[in-house]
Motif scaffolding. Structure first.
Motif, PDB file in Angstrom:
ATOM      1  N   SER A 261       0.809  -1.224   0.000  1.00  0.00           N
ATOM      2  CA  SER A 261       0.000   0.000   0.000  1.00  0.00           C
ATOM      3  C   SER A 261       0.838   1.267   0.000  1.00  0.00           C
ATOM      4  O   SER A 261       0.378   2.321  -0.439  1.00  0.00           O
ATOM      5  CB  SER A 261      -0.937  -0.001   1.221  1.00  0.00           C
ATOM      6  N   ALA A 262       2.088   1.186   0.475  1.00  0.00           N
ATOM      7  CA  ALA A 262       2.938   2.380   0.534  1.00  0.00           C
ATOM      8  C   ALA A 262       3.373   2.847  -0.848  1.00  0.00           C
ATOM      9  O   ALA A 262       3.738   4.017  -1.021  1.00  0.00           O
ATOM     10  CB  ALA A 262       4.162   2.113   1.407  1.00  0.00           C
ATOM     11  N   VAL A 263       3.335   1.946  -1.840  1.00  0.00           N
ATOM     12  CA  VAL A 263       3.825   2.297  -3.177  1.00  0.00           C
ATOM     13  C   VAL A 263       2.716   2.168  -4.224  1.00  0.00           C
ATOM     14  O   VAL A 263       2.998   2.054  -5.420  1.00  0.00           O
ATOM     15  CB  VAL A 263       5.035   1.417  -3.581  1.00  0.00           C
ATOM     16  N   TYR A 264       1.459   2.170  -3.797  1.00  0.00           N
ATOM     17  CA  TYR A 264       0.352   2.105  -4.752  1.00  0.00           C
ATOM     18  C   TYR A 264       0.415   3.257  -5.753  1.00  0.00           C
ATOM     19  O   TYR A 264       0.067   3.099  -6.928  1.00  0.00           O
ATOM     20  CB  TYR A 264      -0.986   2.149  -4.010  1.00  0.00           C
ATOM     21  N   SER A 265       0.839   4.416  -5.317  1.00  0.00           N
ATOM     22  CA  SER A 265       0.819   5.594  -6.186  1.00  0.00           C
ATOM     23  C   SER A 265       1.754   5.453  -7.382  1.00  0.00           C
ATOM     24  O   SER A 265       1.553   6.087  -8.414  1.00  0.00           O
ATOM     25  CB  SER A 265       1.199   6.848  -5.387  1.00  0.00           C
ATOM     26  N   VAL A 266       2.791   4.617  -7.264  1.00  0.00           N
ATOM     27  CA  VAL A 266       3.754   4.439  -8.356  1.00  0.00           C
ATOM     28  C   VAL A 266       3.817   2.998  -8.853  1.00  0.00           C
ATOM     29  O   VAL A 266       4.374   2.735  -9.918  1.00  0.00           O
ATOM     30  CB  VAL A 266       5.174   4.883  -7.934  1.00  0.00           C
ATOM     31  N   GLY A 267       3.255   2.055  -8.090  1.00  0.00           N
ATOM     32  CA  GLY A 267       3.392   0.643  -8.438  1.00  0.00           C
ATOM     33  C   GLY A 267       2.114  -0.056  -8.839  1.00  0.00           C
ATOM     34  O   GLY A 267       2.164  -1.180  -9.353  1.00  0.00           O
ATOM     35  N   ASP A 268       0.966   0.576  -8.613  1.00  0.00           N
ATOM     36  CA  ASP A 268      -0.295  -0.050  -8.985  1.00  0.00           C
ATOM     37  C   ASP A 268      -0.453   0.005 -10.499  1.00  0.00           C
ATOM     38  O   ASP A 268      -0.426   1.095 -11.091  1.00  0.00           O
ATOM     39  CB  ASP A 268      -1.458   0.661  -8.302  1.00  0.00           C
ATOM     40  N   VAL A 269      -0.599  -1.149 -11.141  1.00  0.00           N
ATOM     41  CA  VAL A 269      -0.643  -1.227 -12.606  1.00  0.00           C
ATOM     42  C   VAL A 269      -1.975  -1.826 -13.054  1.00  0.00           C
ATOM     43  O   VAL A 269      -2.817  -2.202 -12.240  1.00  0.00           O
ATOM     44  CB  VAL A 269       0.535  -2.067 -13.143  1.00  0.00           C
ATOM     45  N   LEU A 270      -2.164  -1.916 -14.357  1.00  0.00           N
ATOM     46  CA  LEU A 270      -3.446  -2.341 -14.904  1.00  0.00           C
ATOM     47  C   LEU A 270      -3.853  -3.743 -14.460  1.00  0.00           C
ATOM     48  O   LEU A 270      -5.026  -3.999 -14.184  1.00  0.00           O
ATOM     49  CB  LEU A 270      -3.410  -2.272 -16.427  1.00  0.00           C
ATOM     50  N   SER A 271      -2.898  -4.671 -14.413  1.00  0.00           N
ATOM     51  CA  SER A 271      -3.243  -6.045 -14.041  1.00  0.00           C
ATOM     52  C   SER A 271      -3.680  -6.141 -12.587  1.00  0.00           C
ATOM     53  O   SER A 271      -4.642  -6.847 -12.273  1.00  0.00           O
ATOM     54  CB  SER A 271      -2.063  -6.978 -14.310  1.00  0.00           C
ATOM     55  N   THR A 272      -2.995  -5.437 -11.687  1.00  0.00           N
ATOM     56  CA  THR A 272      -3.404  -5.473 -10.284  1.00  0.00           C
ATOM     57  C   THR A 272      -4.703  -4.712 -10.080  1.00  0.00           C
ATOM     58  O   THR A 272      -5.539  -5.089  -9.253  1.00  0.00           O
ATOM     59  CB  THR A 272      -2.304  -4.879  -9.387  1.00  0.00           C
TER      60      THR A 272
END
Length: 318
Positions: A261-272
């Motif tokens: 959750s700490a890196v959702y802003s840069v790591g959340d992608v289309l598949s997730t």
């Protein structure tokens, strides 16, 4: 002109061609038998499920099924384009994939060129084997290793940094570092596997070209630039077209097992994002719309890149 001349019917030529084609298949019947399971696999698991894209245009209810659900047209796509969260994950996906393209695409080419220059066969095989191995390990295993390796408390990198008087870095929890970790670990995992295609292309180069250039006084670097790379141009072009088509794709296993959750802003992608919307939130129609949009964009990128490549060097997929 002799009006009594008899011309063969137009259909006779295609019939002869079909007969020759059947004879060719029969002549290679054992190879055809080996190929049939792959054809059946793609028909059952890749073409038959295509009808499932109808879910993107319906208000899908599990109890009603695909055909029984209400038709809503492009409503899900309208909702998709109006959501700020979607454009955020689309941006993350594109940025991460671009980094992988810029840094990851040349990596196996460089490794293949280096291995091609190695003259000690045993060392060359050892390097190839070691570089191939990570490809066969799942991201579930590798993510656990990287979590420990990059740990701010017990990870060797941070232990070294602290011994130098520096503060530890939270690689997997710091938005400034997370994308770099994704790109670096992806290159490390697949660089050896990616060299297989390029090493195969190198074996097709005529050795006499190198002998002639050596006689003319060319060194190894000149041989690479004027013989090796031009000879690899067709396969490099094709692999580049595929890589561009993956700009809107991502490695779900890698991201899902390494992000938090700490890196959702840069790591959340289309598949997730699709996983959370479709499987966790049970918004099946919306998740299908996301997947369909992604595939349309990927096909468009491939088509455009192929057209550009054909104009530049006359190599392409079609």
């Amino acid at each position: 002109m002799n009006k009594t001349a008899v011309y063969p019917p137009k259909a006779s030529v295609p019939i002869r061609k079909r007969g020759k084609l059947f004879q060719a298949y029969w002549k290679n019947k054992y190879l055809v038998l080996l190929f049939i399971p792959a054809v059946i696999y793609y028909i059952l698991f890749h073409y038959v499920p295509i009808y499932g894209i109808l879910i993107a245009f319906k208000d899908y209810k599990f109890s009603q099924g695909i055909w029984g659900s209400k038709w809503v047209g492009f409503d899900h796509f309208k909702d998709l384009f109006e959501l700020g969260s979607f454009w955020e994950v689309f941006r993350n996906t594109f940025i991460i994939s671009t980094y992988k393209l810029v840094f990851g695409f040349p990596a196996p080419i460089l490794l293949a060129l280096l291995l091609n220059e190695v003259r000690v066969i045993m060392f060359k095989r050892f390097v190839q084997t070691v570089s191939y191995l990570p490809h066969f390990l799942s991201w579930v295993v590798l993510s656990g290793l990287f979590v420990q390796f990059l740990s701010p408390s017990i990870g060797p990198i941070n232990i070294l940094l602290q011994s130098l008087g520096m503060k530890p870095i939270y690689f997997l929890a710091d938005p400034n570092w997370f994308r770099s970790v994704l790109v670096a670990t992806d290159i490390w995992k697949d660089i050896g596997w990616g060299t297989i295609v390029y090493l195969a292309a190198l074996t097709s180069i005529n050795p006499e070209l190198y002998e002639a250039s050596t006689v003319d006084g060319a060194n190894r670097f000149q041989n690479i630039f004027y013989i090796t790379l031009p000879s690899m141009a067709p396969i490099i072009t094709i692999m580049f077209i595929f890589a561009v088509g993956r700009l809107v794709n991502d490695d779900f296993d890698q991201v899902f097992n390494m992000y938090n959750s700490a890196v959702y802003s840069v790591g959340d992608v289309l598949s997730t994002y699709t996983y959370r919307k479709g499987l966790v939130g049970m918004e099946y129609s919306f998740a299908t719309a996301v997947g369909l949009f992604k595939n349309v964009v990927a096909f468009t990128l491939i088509y455009i890149t192929n057209a550009i490549a054909k104009r530049i060097n006359d190599y392409g997929l079609w």
